[in-house]
Design a protein around this motif. Structure first.
Motif, short mmCIF file in Angstrom:
data_model
loop_
_atom_site.label_atom_id
_atom_site.label_comp_id
_atom_site.label_asym_id
_atom_site.label_seq_id
_atom_site.Cartn_x
_atom_site.Cartn_y
_atom_site.Cartn_z
N ILE A 2 70.04 36.53 -6.27
CA ILE A 2 70.92 37.49 -5.61
C ILE A 2 72.22 36.80 -5.25
N THR A 3 73.32 37.48 -5.50
CA THR A 3 74.65 36.96 -5.20
C THR A 3 75.30 37.90 -4.20
N MET A 4 75.69 37.36 -3.04
CA MET A 4 76.30 38.18 -1.99
C MET A 4 77.77 37.80 -1.83
N MET A 5 78.61 38.80 -1.63
CA MET A 5 80.04 38.59 -1.50
C MET A 5 80.53 39.12 -0.16
N THR A 54 86.73 38.92 7.98
CA THR A 54 85.93 39.74 8.88
C THR A 54 84.44 39.37 8.84
N TYR A 55 84.06 38.56 7.85
CA TYR A 55 82.66 38.16 7.62
C TYR A 55 81.78 39.33 7.17
N GLU A 56 82.38 40.44 6.81
CA GLU A 56 81.59 41.61 6.43
C GLU A 56 81.10 41.50 4.98
N LEU A 57 79.89 41.98 4.75
CA LEU A 57 79.33 42.04 3.41
C LEU A 57 80.06 43.12 2.62
N ARG A 58 80.50 42.79 1.40
CA ARG A 58 81.21 43.75 0.55
C ARG A 58 80.33 44.26 -0.59
N GLN A 59 79.57 43.37 -1.20
CA GLN A 59 78.71 43.77 -2.30
C GLN A 59 77.67 42.70 -2.56
N TRP A 60 76.65 43.09 -3.34
CA TRP A 60 75.70 42.09 -3.81
C TRP A 60 75.27 42.45 -5.23
N THR A 61 74.84 41.42 -5.94
CA THR A 61 74.36 41.59 -7.31
C THR A 61 72.99 40.96 -7.43
N ILE A 62 72.06 41.70 -7.99
CA ILE A 62 70.75 41.14 -8.32
C ILE A 62 70.71 40.91 -9.83
N THR A 63 70.42 39.68 -10.20
CA THR A 63 70.28 39.31 -11.61
C THR A 63 68.81 39.14 -11.90
N ASP A 64 68.31 39.87 -12.89
CA ASP A 64 66.88 39.81 -13.17
C ASP A 64 66.55 38.62 -14.08
N ALA A 65 65.28 38.47 -14.41
CA ALA A 65 64.82 37.32 -15.19
C ALA A 65 65.43 37.31 -16.59
N GLN A 66 65.88 38.47 -17.09
CA GLN A 66 66.51 38.55 -18.41
C GLN A 66 68.02 38.34 -18.35
N GLY A 67 68.53 38.06 -17.14
CA GLY A 67 69.96 37.81 -16.98
C GLY A 67 70.80 39.07 -16.85
#
Length: 207
Positions: A149-152, A157-170
């Motif tokens: 998981i990649t969090m941005m 402001t330290y606020e979360l903007r988005q996240w990405t989940i990368t599965d085992a297949q990329g």
């Protein structure tokens, strides 16, 4: 919709920033402060847009209560929902009459919903700090395999903007959040999973 796609919201942006030579595996004090601030937000609610691996786009409303609880209500006629009650993650599609369950502990969502995000551990794969974005990538190969998981975060402001989940297949699934309210009171019924419905739906599917 699989666990990675639904898990990101349960959440690929073609222009998603990558990790270059400046990305560090060892976080700075600033990055840990951002992670601590995010973990200190006990509840969140807002809207989301989800981008799937093939460019598909969906949206809806989300609710988070730390630790471990999340709910995504997708727009549209399907009535699709993703719910975590702290133990299990349910992918519930009323229109298709399907409901799948996964242990929260076996999905990268656990890293997003943990009580604390400790950037001193070996779960941190990279930290990238830019003027307008701080990106933290987490993974636990012993639990999630090659998923991560990649969090941005907004570094100001330290606020979360988005996240990405990368599965085992990329394959990437990204969730962008907006109109976010923090520290809101949430109805605990939001995070209840109908385990009886899950048994009934899956019993019928086996007949």
């Amino acid at each position: 919709m699989g666990i990675a796609g639904a898990a990101a919201c349960l959440a690929a942006l073609p222009s998603l920033p990558g990790f270059d030579a400046r990305a560090q595996a060892t976080p700075t004090e600033t990055a840990q402060k951002i992670a601590d601030h995010f973990a200190g937000v006990r509840t969140m609610a807002g809207e989301f847009v989800q981008f799937g691996p093939r460019g598909e786009q969906t949206g809806g409303k989300f609710y988070i209560e730390r630790p471990g609880k999340i709910r995504f209500n997708y727009d549209g006629a399907s009535g699709f929902k993703v719910i975590s009650d702290g133990e299990s993650v349910a992918l519930d599609n009323k229109k298709m009459n399907t409901m799948d369950l996964y242990p929260l502990s076996k999905t990268p969502l656990k890293l997003l919903l943990d009580q604390r995000i400790d950037l001193s551990g070996d779960k941190v794969k990279s930290v990238k700090e830019e003027d307008d974005l701080t990106t933290i990538q987490l993974a636990d190969k012993s639990v999630f395999g090659n998923s991560r998981i990649t969090m941005m975060f907004d570094p100001k402001t330290y606020e979360l903007r988005q996240w990405t989940i990368t599965d085992a297949q990329g394959k990437d699934t990204t969730v962008m959040i907006f109109n976010v309210q923090e520290g809101v009171r949430l109805d605990q019924n939001l995070f209840k999973i109908d385990y009886r419905r899950n048994l009934e739906v899956n019993r019928k599917s086996r007949q």
